[in-house]
Design a protein around this motif. Structure first.
Motif, PDB file in Angstrom:
ATOM      1  N   SER A  29      92.520  74.745  54.122  1.00 15.41           N
ATOM      2  CA  SER A  29      91.427  74.811  53.158  1.00 15.41           C
ATOM      3  C   SER A  29      90.306  75.731  53.631  1.00 15.41           C
ATOM      4  O   SER A  29      90.341  76.265  54.729  1.00 15.41           O
ATOM      5  N   LEU A  39      87.714  72.681  50.659  1.00 11.05           N
ATOM      6  CA  LEU A  39      88.279  73.078  49.374  1.00 11.05           C
ATOM      7  C   LEU A  39      89.702  73.587  49.560  1.00 11.05           C
ATOM      8  O   LEU A  39      89.934  74.540  50.305  1.00 11.05           O
ATOM      9  N   GLU A  43      91.133  74.481  44.352  1.00  5.87           N
ATOM     10  CA  GLU A  43      89.792  73.979  44.073  1.00  5.87           C
ATOM     11  C   GLU A  43      88.706  75.049  44.134  1.00  5.87           C
ATOM     12  O   GLU A  43      87.532  74.730  43.981  1.00  5.87           O
ATOM     13  N   PHE A  44      89.081  76.300  44.381  1.00  5.54           N
ATOM     14  CA  PHE A  44      88.076  77.363  44.413  1.00  5.54           C
ATOM     15  C   PHE A  44      88.609  78.639  43.790  1.00  5.54           C
ATOM     16  O   PHE A  44      89.808  78.821  43.640  1.00  5.54           O
ATOM     17  N   GLU A  45      87.680  79.503  43.414  1.00  5.14           N
ATOM     18  CA  GLU A  45      87.998  80.821  42.870  1.00  5.14           C
ATOM     19  C   GLU A  45      87.293  81.884  43.699  1.00  5.14           C
ATOM     20  O   GLU A  45      86.189  81.657  44.197  1.00  5.14           O
ATOM     21  N   SER A  68      83.521  80.485  44.503  1.00  2.00           N
ATOM     22  CA  SER A  68      82.905  79.456  43.667  1.00  2.00           C
ATOM     23  C   SER A  68      83.878  78.296  43.510  1.00  2.00           C
ATOM     24  O   SER A  68      85.088  78.467  43.650  1.00  2.00           O
ATOM     25  N   SER A  69      83.328  77.132  43.225  1.00  4.73           N
ATOM     26  CA  SER A  69      84.145  75.943  43.019  1.00  4.73           C
ATOM     27  C   SER A  69      83.512  75.063  41.962  1.00  4.73           C
ATOM     28  O   SER A  69      82.300  74.834  41.978  1.00  4.73           O
TER      29      SER A  69
END
Length: 102
Positions: A29, A39, A43-45, A68-69
């Motif tokens: 993560s 994350l 769960e994130f971009e 971002s998340s």
């Protein structure tokens, strides 16, 4: 997309745009130790990517990811060297980063 001369310029501007957390890679993560957050890839971009070449040594090259998340509506940055993480992280995390790195 913005253009920056240095990593410091990129980090300063991203911070001013709300990317306030500092992420690090773990095996599975992205981790933000200041808020005890982990994350997973789903769960994130990755919103933006900036590459910086070493002036005298290509091994000094780095990449800055603006992350971002939706988990808590969080934004932050990950700074890493080219290819440094390839052997130490899960295939899912590697694939997420590689999509934006190449």
């Amino acid at each position: 997309m913005h253009v920056y001369d240095t990593i410091t310029d990129a980090l300063t501007d991203l911070d001013s745009r709300g990317y306030n957390l500092d992420f690090n890679l773990t095996a599975e993560s992205l981790a933000c130790k200041s808020v005890n957050l982990f994350l997973k890839p789903e769960e994130f971009e990755i919103e933006e990517v900036y590459r910086f070449e070493g002036m005298t040594d290509p091994a000094d090259s780095s990449v800055v990811y603006a992350i971002s998340s939706n988990a808590g509506n969080l934004k932050g940055v990950l700074v890493d060297g080219y290819g440094v993480y390839a052997e130490n992280i899960s295939p899912e995390l590697l694939n997420k980063l590689k999509i934006h790195h190449e």
